[in-house]
Motif scaffolding. Structure first.
Motif, PDB file in Angstrom:
ATOM      1  N   ASP A   1     -49.561  -2.050   9.898  1.00  0.00           N
ATOM      2  CA  ASP A   1     -48.190  -2.372  10.295  1.00  0.00           C
ATOM      3  C   ASP A   1     -48.119  -2.290  11.822  1.00  0.00           C
ATOM      4  O   ASP A   1     -48.006  -1.194  12.377  1.00  0.00           O
ATOM      5  N   ILE A   2     -48.218  -3.435  12.478  1.00  0.00           N
ATOM      6  CA  ILE A   2     -48.377  -3.416  13.938  1.00  0.00           C
ATOM      7  C   ILE A   2     -47.178  -2.785  14.640  1.00  0.00           C
ATOM      8  O   ILE A   2     -47.342  -2.071  15.643  1.00  0.00           O
ATOM      9  N   ASN A   3     -45.981  -2.980  14.100  1.00  0.00           N
ATOM     10  CA  ASN A   3     -44.809  -2.419  14.781  1.00  0.00           C
ATOM     11  C   ASN A   3     -44.815  -0.895  14.754  1.00  0.00           C
ATOM     12  O   ASN A   3     -44.493  -0.242  15.750  1.00  0.00           O
ATOM     13  N   SER A   4     -45.238  -0.322  13.621  1.00  0.00           N
ATOM     14  CA  SER A   4     -45.276   1.152  13.570  1.00  0.00           C
ATOM     15  C   SER A   4     -46.423   1.682  14.440  1.00  0.00           C
ATOM     16  O   SER A   4     -46.291   2.713  15.084  1.00  0.00           O
ATOM     17  N   TRP A   5     -47.538   0.959  14.508  1.00  0.00           N
ATOM     18  CA  TRP A   5     -48.642   1.387  15.384  1.00  0.00           C
ATOM     19  C   TRP A   5     -48.197   1.363  16.850  1.00  0.00           C
ATOM     20  O   TRP A   5     -48.496   2.277  17.616  1.00  0.00           O
ATOM     21  N   ILE A   6     -47.481   0.302  17.227  1.00  0.00           N
ATOM     22  CA  ILE A   6     -47.017   0.189  18.620  1.00  0.00           C
ATOM     23  C   ILE A   6     -46.064   1.348  18.929  1.00  0.00           C
ATOM     24  O   ILE A   6     -46.174   2.004  19.975  1.00  0.00           O
TER      25      ILE A   6
ATOM     26  N   GLU B   1     -45.947   4.250  17.525  1.00  0.00           N
ATOM     27  CA  GLU B   1     -46.722   5.505  17.605  1.00  0.00           C
ATOM     28  C   GLU B   1     -47.477   5.614  18.925  1.00  0.00           C
ATOM     29  O   GLU B   1     -47.566   6.693  19.518  1.00  0.00           O
ATOM     30  N   ALA B   2     -48.037   4.489  19.374  1.00  0.00           N
ATOM     31  CA  ALA B   2     -48.799   4.504  20.635  1.00  0.00           C
ATOM     32  C   ALA B   2     -47.875   4.807  21.807  1.00  0.00           C
ATOM     33  O   ALA B   2     -48.243   5.570  22.721  1.00  0.00           O
ATOM     34  N   ILE B   3     -46.672   4.234  21.784  1.00  0.00           N
ATOM     35  CA  ILE B   3     -45.717   4.484  22.875  1.00  0.00           C
ATOM     36  C   ILE B   3     -45.293   5.955  22.859  1.00  0.00           C
ATOM     37  O   ILE B   3     -45.144   6.594  23.907  1.00  0.00           O
ATOM     38  N   ALA B   4     -45.156   6.523  21.678  1.00  0.00           N
ATOM     39  CA  ALA B   4     -44.823   7.963  21.577  1.00  0.00           C
ATOM     40  C   ALA B   4     -45.972   8.817  22.113  1.00  0.00           C
ATOM     41  O   ALA B   4     -45.749   9.795  22.838  1.00  0.00           O
ATOM     42  N   LEU B   5     -47.214   8.434  21.805  1.00  0.00           N
ATOM     43  CA  LEU B   5     -48.383   9.172  22.323  1.00  0.00           C
ATOM     44  C   LEU B   5     -48.429   9.126  23.845  1.00  0.00           C
ATOM     45  O   LEU B   5     -48.790  10.107  24.500  1.00  0.00           O
ATOM     46  N   LYS B   6     -48.070   7.974  24.378  1.00  0.00           N
ATOM     47  CA  LYS B   6     -48.099   7.790  25.839  1.00  0.00           C
ATOM     48  C   LYS B   6     -47.130   8.765  26.516  1.00  0.00           C
ATOM     49  O   LYS B   6     -47.405   9.267  27.605  1.00  0.00           O
ATOM     50  N   LYS B   7     -46.012   9.030  25.853  1.00  0.00           N
ATOM     51  CA  LYS B   7     -45.014   9.950  26.423  1.00  0.00           C
ATOM     52  C   LYS B   7     -45.484  11.390  26.364  1.00  0.00           C
ATOM     53  O   LYS B   7     -45.097  12.228  27.168  1.00  0.00           O
TER      54      LYS B   7
ATOM     55  N   THR C   1     -55.931   3.494  27.002  1.00  0.00           N
ATOM     56  CA  THR C   1     -56.081   4.897  26.569  1.00  0.00           C
ATOM     57  C   THR C   1     -55.275   5.158  25.302  1.00  0.00           C
ATOM     58  O   THR C   1     -55.780   5.791  24.362  1.00  0.00           O
ATOM     59  N   PHE C   2     -54.052   4.663  25.257  1.00  0.00           N
ATOM     60  CA  PHE C   2     -53.170   5.032  24.142  1.00  0.00           C
ATOM     61  C   PHE C   2     -53.485   4.227  22.878  1.00  0.00           C
ATOM     62  O   PHE C   2     -53.280   4.725  21.762  1.00  0.00           O
ATOM     63  N   ALA C   3     -54.009   3.021  23.070  1.00  0.00           N
ATOM     64  CA  ALA C   3     -54.503   2.277  21.901  1.00  0.00           C
ATOM     65  C   ALA C   3     -55.697   3.017  21.301  1.00  0.00           C
ATOM     66  O   ALA C   3     -55.761   3.250  20.083  1.00  0.00           O
ATOM     67  N   ALA C   4     -56.632   3.426  22.152  1.00  0.00           N
ATOM     68  CA  ALA C   4     -57.822   4.139  21.648  1.00  0.00           C
ATOM     69  C   ALA C   4     -57.431   5.491  21.050  1.00  0.00           C
ATOM     70  O   ALA C   4     -57.972   5.905  20.012  1.00  0.00           O
ATOM     71  N   GLN C   5     -56.472   6.153  21.695  1.00  0.00           N
ATOM     72  CA  GLN C   5     -56.054   7.472  21.193  1.00  0.00           C
ATOM     73  C   GLN C   5     -55.405   7.357  19.807  1.00  0.00           C
ATOM     74  O   GLN C   5     -55.643   8.184  18.933  1.00  0.00           O
ATOM     75  N   LEU C   6     -54.610   6.310  19.630  1.00  0.00           N
ATOM     76  CA  LEU C   6     -53.970   6.115  18.323  1.00  0.00           C
ATOM     77  C   LEU C   6     -55.021   5.851  17.244  1.00  0.00           C
ATOM     78  O   LEU C   6     -54.957   6.426  16.140  1.00  0.00           O
TER      79      LEU C   6
END
Ligand code: CP
Length: 312
Positions: free
Chosen positions: A12-17, A19-25, A298-303
């Motif tokens: 689910d690309i929208n939920s992944w995006i 989550e990645a934005i939350a990780l970035k914060k 970084t945040f794509a890889a981290q997710l």
């Protein structure tokens, strides 16, 4: 998720995006998740962003990281089943991948295509062999035909940089002096097909990507027409797919200029050759988001690592 080797591993690309934005914060939020786990980064080809951002992502999760430049430092690896190994290769992937799995809890691999043998490249010989013979999860850090960490990054970057419900995104072929792989363009296309965007590809005659990948996507031969009213312009060179691996066009008239892209945001996976692929005036303008895009690696890889660790 066990492996991340293709954009289709994103459910689910929208939920992944999101989550990645939350990780970035809050990038250190899960810094205990990877404790006592080791990530092995195996490079058959050069890298700056992938190598550093994936390492940074692993460190943010508390993982240990081992990096190896396989082509230069390891024994020559044999990938053919049943090979009589009386030539330059000294170690078969069957042992190689199994042994690396003893030292690493996750393996990430970068292996570019030959661009001389389409069938072999499309079989993803190196990546597939790691998936087959490793006993731990495998991540693609760019394979013969895909760069799914970059594709996820690009989806995150577009989402962060638009307030429109359905922005217009144009992937444009751009000039280059060398024959380059199709991987970035393929994964970007596959990522855009999963998103709520008005997606267009523009490339000269002879440079159509694999039609299996571009199916249902609009392809416009005229670059100027394709770029009209674009919100995002993603430039990338790739070699011919039909005349496999060939450079058919050697002039620079498809280079991206300020006049061509107007007010659109400019994207490129980097590295980029200035004044060949894109003019200085575009890269140096406020509308260029290439550095932010690289930061999002970084945040794509981290997710991806987080999802794999949570599944172990
Ligand atoms: N975009 C990208 O993959 O960069 P590197 O080749 O430097 O890793």
């Amino acid at each position: 998720m066990k492996n991340y080797t293709h954009i289709n591993d994103i459910d689910d690309i929208n939920s992944w995006i999101a989550e990645a934005i939350a990780l970035k914060k809050n990038p250190l939020k899960d810094n205990a998740l990877g404790k006592n786990k080791t990530l092995g980064l195996l490079f058959f080809n050069s890298s700056l962003r992938t190598r550093l951002s994936t390492q940074k992502a692993a460190l943010n999760l508390g993982m240990n990281v081992i990096v190896m430049n396989v082509s230069g430092d390891a024994w020559g690896i044999e990938f053919e089943d049943g090979a009589i190994m009386n030539g330059t290769t000294a170690e078969h992937i069957k042992e190689g991948a199994a042994v690396i799995s003893q030292y690493c809890d996750v393996i990430a691999v970068r292996a570019f295509p030959s661009l001389t043998d389409k069938e072999k490249d499309e079989s993803e010989q190196v990546l597939s062999a790691f998936v087959k013979y490793a006993t731990v999860p495998v991540i693609s850090m760019e394979s013969a035909i895909g760069h799914p960490l970059q594709g996820l990054t690009d989806a995150i970057t577009i989402t962060e940089n638009t307030s429109k419900k359905r922005p217009k995104v144009v992937l444009t072929w751009a000039p280059h002096i060398k024959a380059l792989p199709h991987a970035v363009a393929n994964s970007f296309t596959q990522a855009m097909q999963k998103m709520e965007v008005d997606f267009v590809i523009t490339n000269p005659e002879g440079y159509d990507l694999n039609p299996e990948i571009t199916k249902n996507t609009t392809i416009i031969r005229n670059q100027e027409e394709a770029l009209k009213n674009a919100d995002f312009v993603y430039a990338k060179n790739w070699s011919s797919y039909t005349e496999y691996g060939k450079v058919l066009k050697t002039d620079f008239d498809w280079m991206l200029t300020k006049e061509k892209i107007g007010n659109a945001k400019f994207m490129h996976c980097l590295p980029v050759r200035r004044n060949v692929v894109v003019a200085d005036e575009v890269l140096d303008a406020d509308n260029s988001i290439v550095i932010e895009q690289a930061n999002n690696r970084t945040f794509a890889a981290q997710l991806v690592l987080k999802k794999i660790l949570e599944n172990m």
